[in-house]
Design a protein around this motif. Structure first.
Motif, PDB file in Angstrom:
ATOM      1  N   LEU A 286      49.233  24.755 -26.498  1.00 36.63           N
ATOM      2  CA  LEU A 286      48.428  25.183 -27.360  1.00 36.63           C
ATOM      3  C   LEU A 286      46.825  25.078 -26.903  1.00 36.63           C
ATOM      4  O   LEU A 286      45.951  25.699 -27.152  1.00 36.63           O
ATOM      5  CB  LEU A 286      48.238  24.041 -28.678  1.00 36.63           C
ATOM      6  N   GLU A 287      46.702  23.999 -25.727  1.00 33.45           N
ATOM      7  CA  GLU A 287      45.592  23.895 -25.142  1.00 33.45           C
ATOM      8  C   GLU A 287      45.312  25.214 -24.327  1.00 33.45           C
ATOM      9  O   GLU A 287      44.177  25.775 -24.019  1.00 33.45           O
ATOM     10  CB  GLU A 287      45.533  22.627 -24.259  1.00 33.45           C
ATOM     11  N   GLY A 288      46.265  25.765 -23.745  1.00 34.20           N
ATOM     12  CA  GLY A 288      46.467  26.919 -23.017  1.00 34.20           C
ATOM     13  C   GLY A 288      46.003  27.989 -23.676  1.00 34.20           C
ATOM     14  O   GLY A 288      45.004  28.669 -23.211  1.00 34.20           O
ATOM     15  N   GLN A 289      46.565  28.000 -25.225  1.00 34.93           N
ATOM     16  CA  GLN A 289      45.874  29.050 -26.047  1.00 34.93           C
ATOM     17  C   GLN A 289      44.395  29.068 -26.071  1.00 34.93           C
ATOM     18  O   GLN A 289      43.558  30.152 -26.174  1.00 34.93           O
ATOM     19  CB  GLN A 289      46.420  29.205 -27.415  1.00 34.93           C
ATOM     20  N   GLN A 290      44.020  27.905 -26.514  1.00 32.69           N
ATOM     21  CA  GLN A 290      42.394  27.576 -26.920  1.00 32.69           C
ATOM     22  C   GLN A 290      41.675  28.033 -25.630  1.00 32.69           C
ATOM     23  O   GLN A 290      40.397  28.409 -25.907  1.00 32.69           O
ATOM     24  CB  GLN A 290      42.404  26.119 -27.019  1.00 32.69           C
ATOM     25  N   ARG A 291      42.086  27.964 -24.535  1.00 34.22           N
ATOM     26  CA  ARG A 291      41.348  28.212 -23.246  1.00 34.22           C
ATOM     27  C   ARG A 291      41.049  29.793 -23.275  1.00 34.22           C
ATOM     28  O   ARG A 291      40.274  30.152 -22.473  1.00 34.22           O
ATOM     29  CB  ARG A 291      41.830  27.783 -21.919  1.00 34.22           C
TER      30      ARG A 291
ATOM     31  N   PRO B  34      43.665  41.751 -25.449  1.00 39.55           N
ATOM     32  CA  PRO B  34      43.985  42.292 -24.164  1.00 39.55           C
ATOM     33  C   PRO B  34      42.595  41.450 -23.253  1.00 39.55           C
ATOM     34  O   PRO B  34      41.482  41.510 -23.795  1.00 39.55           O
ATOM     35  CB  PRO B  34      43.498  43.510 -24.165  1.00 39.55           C
ATOM     36  N   PRO B  35      42.586  41.087 -22.039  1.00 43.08           N
ATOM     37  CA  PRO B  35      41.699  40.287 -21.266  1.00 43.08           C
ATOM     38  C   PRO B  35      40.485  41.239 -21.227  1.00 43.08           C
ATOM     39  O   PRO B  35      39.051  40.691 -20.859  1.00 43.08           O
ATOM     40  CB  PRO B  35      42.325  39.782 -20.170  1.00 43.08           C
ATOM     41  N   ASP B  36      40.426  42.553 -20.925  1.00 43.56           N
ATOM     42  CA  ASP B  36      39.376  43.382 -20.670  1.00 43.56           C
ATOM     43  C   ASP B  36      38.704  43.970 -21.847  1.00 43.56           C
ATOM     44  O   ASP B  36      37.756  44.921 -21.872  1.00 43.56           O
ATOM     45  CB  ASP B  36      39.785  44.460 -19.837  1.00 43.56           C
TER      46      ASP B  36
ATOM     47  N   GLY C  93      40.207  31.807 -25.472  1.00 46.22           N
ATOM     48  CA  GLY C  93      39.240  32.136 -26.258  1.00 46.22           C
ATOM     49  C   GLY C  93      39.606  32.934 -27.596  1.00 46.22           C
ATOM     50  O   GLY C  93      40.835  32.224 -27.978  1.00 46.22           O
ATOM     51  N   ASP C  94      38.743  33.714 -27.969  1.00 49.58           N
ATOM     52  CA  ASP C  94      39.172  34.006 -29.449  1.00 49.58           C
ATOM     53  C   ASP C  94      40.417  34.908 -29.458  1.00 49.58           C
ATOM     54  O   ASP C  94      40.730  35.576 -28.769  1.00 49.58           O
ATOM     55  CB  ASP C  94      38.180  35.139 -30.142  1.00 49.58           C
TER      56      ASP C  94
END
Length: 475
Positions: free
Chosen positions: A336-341, A395-397, A343-344
Motif C-alpha cells: 500500500l505504501e508502494g502504491q501511494q508513492r 502509465p508513468p510517462d 502518485g495519482d
C-alpha cells in the motif's frame, strides 16, 4: 465581534481554550486525509473531551445553523470527514474521547469512547486474554468512532464479519444535541427497531457516535501464516473453497496478492525479502488461528497436498516463527505504501459475489488493457468475502493533465462492470463525497426515498456531514 470570533469565544466557553483550534496552522492537519486529499480550512476545530461536551457543541450548532462534520483519525479514503470547500464547516474531532470505559472478559465485551485508537482497543482486549478482531492497515491511527461510522472491514472479515457484526451497543449525539444512550452489552436484544444499525456505516451524517460496546472473542493461542503461489486468479478462488474445507472454521484471512503488489512492497521496504525464489503470477496470504488446542499444521499440510494435486498451487511458504509471519504480513502493508508513492492512481473498493470474482477480475483487466494498455493493474483484496481492491497505476510517462481524465474513464468503466455482476462500488470504504454521484445513480426510487426520509427525521436541517452520501439538497 465578528461571527467567527463569536463562534470561537462560545466554543472556548464550552470546551476551554485547549478544546478549540482556530488558527490556520493549527487546523492544517484536520483538512488532509491519509490519501492526500485536501479539504478547506474549517471554521474551527472543536475538540470535546466528553459526550456531554459533544452534545453541547452539536446543540449549539443546531441552534445557530452551523454546519458540522465529525472527524476521527483521518484515515478515510472517500473525503467523507474532510471540511467542505463549498460551505464552511466546524470540524468536531473526537480525538480527546479516548477512554477504555470497561472490559468484561466473562461476557466478552469492551466499552470504549469513540476516539479510542483501534490498536489501543486491541491491546486492552489482549491484556484480558481477549481478542478484538478488526484488523486494518491504519489501526495505529484510526478511531473506533470512524470504524463504526464507516462499517470498517479489513483482513478478518472472512471469519469475524464487518464492524457491524462487532457492535453490540452505541452512544450517539443526535443532530439537535440530544444523547441516545444505547450502550447495552447484550448479545441478544429483540425489542423493537435496532436503532444502532442506523448509525453504523452512516459516515456521521445521522448523528455522532461517541461510544461503543464491542464484541470480543477468545484470544488465539496458536496462529499460522502462509504465502502460497498460484497460476492465476481462478486457481486462487478454487483454492479458497478448498481452504474453507481443509481449515474447518479456523481460516481467519485469505488475501489475493498479485506479483505486481509484491514488487511494490519490495520497492517500498528494502528490508523485506522476496517470499519465494521464483516469481509467480499471483499469491495468497492466509492465516489460520485457534483459541484452543488444534493441529493447524496438519490442516495446512492437507491444504497444500490437495492444492498441489489439483494444480492450484505452484509453491508455498509456511512461516515457522512469529518473525517470519510478521514479514509475510508486512508485505501486505508495504504494498500500500508502494502504491501511494506512485502518485495519482485509480483506487477502488468493490465487491461481487464470491463465486464470480475471478470472472469479474478478468473482465475488468481486459477493460483496462483496452483503454490503457501501458497501465499497471494492481488487483488485490479480501477475496474470501468478495472484496477486491481493483487499482490501476497510470502509465508513468502520461502527462499530468491526462492522468485524471484516464482514471475517471477507467473508474466509470469499472463501475459499469460491477453493475453487470450486481456488485457494490464500495465494499468497506464508504461513499463520502467521492463516490456519491455513482451511488445515487444506482439507487432505486424507494431506496432513495427511504434514505432521504431517515436523514430528514434525524437531521432535519441537514447540518451533519452535509453533502456526504446524499446530496446537500433537496432532502
Amino acid at each position: 465581534m465578528s461571527g467567527h470570533d463569536e463562534l470561537v469565544a462560545d466554543l472556548q466557553r464550552m470546551l476551554g481554550t485547549s478544546g478549540v483550534l482556530w488558527q490556520p496552522g493549527d487546523m492544517e492537519r484536520y483538512r488532509v486525509d491519509w490519501a492526500g486529499s485536501q479539504g478547506a480550512l474549517p471554521l474551527a476545530v472543536a475538540r470535546p473531551a466528553s459526550v456531554e461536551e459533544v452534545a453541547e457543541v452539536v446543540g449549539y450548532c443546531h441552534r445557530h445553523d452551523i454546519p458540522a462534520v465529525p472527524q476521527g483519525g483521518g484515515s478515510g479514503l472517500v473525503e467523507g470527514a474532510l471540511p467542505d470547500s463549498v460551505q464552511p464547516e466546524l470540524v468536531i474531532s473526537l480525538e480527546r474521547l479516548n477512554r477504555i470505559r470497561e472490559i468484561d472478559p466473562i461476557g466478552y465485551t469492551i466499552s470504549v469512547d469513540a476516539g479510542c485508537i483501534l490498536q489501543n482497543v486491541k491491546d486492552a482486549a489482549a491484556a484480558e486474554g481477549c481478542f478484538f478482531p478488526l484488523s486494518l492497515g491504519a489501526q495505529g491511527s484510526c478511531q473506533i468512532g470512524g470504524n463504526v461510522s464507516t462499517n470498517a472491514g479489513g483482513l478478518n472479515v472472512l471469519r469475524y464479519g464487518m464492524m457491524r457484526q462487532q457492535v453490540l451497543g452505541l452512544e450517539v449525539v443526535l443532530a439537535d444535541g440530544r444523547i441516545w444512550h444505547g450502550m447495552k452489552a447484550l448479545h441478544k436484544n429483540n425489542t423493537g427497531y435496532d436503532l444502532k444499525q442506523l448509525f453504523i456505516g452512516a459516515e456521521g451524517t445521522l448523528g455522532i457516535v461517541t461510544g461503543a460496546v464491542l464484541k470480543l472473542s477468545p484470544a488465539p493461542e496458536v496462529t499460522r501464516s502462509a504465502m502460497l503461489a498460484c497460476p492465476g486468479v481462478s486457481a486462487v478462488m478454487r483454492l479458497y473453497t478448498l481452504a474453507r474445507r481443509c481449515c474447518c472454521d479456523l481460516l481467519s484471512a485469505f488475501e489475493l496478492i498479485p506479483r505486481a503488489c509484491i514488487d511494490l512492497a519490495l520497492e517500498a521496504d528494502a528490508n523485506l525479502p522476496d517470499p519465494m525464489d521464483t516469481r509467480h503470477p499471483v499469491y495468497v496470504l492466509l492465516e489460520v488461528s485457534a483459541s484452543g488446542p488444534a493441529n493447524l499444521d496438519d490442516m495446512l499440510e492437507a491444504l497444500f497436498e490437495r492444492g498441489l494435486e489439483q494444480g492450484l498451487l505452484l509453491d508455498g511458504v509456511l512461516a515457522s516463527s512469529d518473525t517470519q509471519a510478521s514479514q509475510l504480513w508486512r508485505i501486505r502493508e508495504a504494498m500500500l505504501e508502494g502504491q501511494q508513492r506512485r502518485g495519482d492512481h485509480l483506487r477502488s473498493d468493490i465487491s461481487v459475489p464470491i463465486s464470480q470474482l475471478s470472472e469479474f477480475h478478468d473482465q475488468a483487466e481486459a477493460m483496462v488493457r483496452k483503454f490503457a494498455p501501458e497501465a499497471s493493474v494492481i488487483a488485490y483484496g479480501h477475496v474470501g468475502d468478495g472484496n477486491l481492491h481493483f487499482n490501476v497505476l497510470p502509465p508513468p510517462d502520461l502527462p499530468g493533465d491526462e492522468v485524471a481524465m484516464l482514471l475517471h474513464t477507467l473508474e466509470e468503466q469499472l463501475f459499469d462492470i460491477v453493475d453487470t455482476f450486481d456488485g457494490s462500488i464500495s465494499a468497506e470504504h464508504g461513499i463520502g463525497r467521492l463516490k456519491q454521484a455513482r451511488f445515487l445513480e444506482s439507487l432505486s426510487a424507494p431506496e432513495l426515498d427511504i434514505m432521504r426520509g431517515i436523514k430528514r427525521l434525524l437531521d432535519p436541517r441537514g447540518q451533519l456531514g452535509a453533502g456526504r452520501i446524499l446530496p446537500r439538497t433537496p432532502l
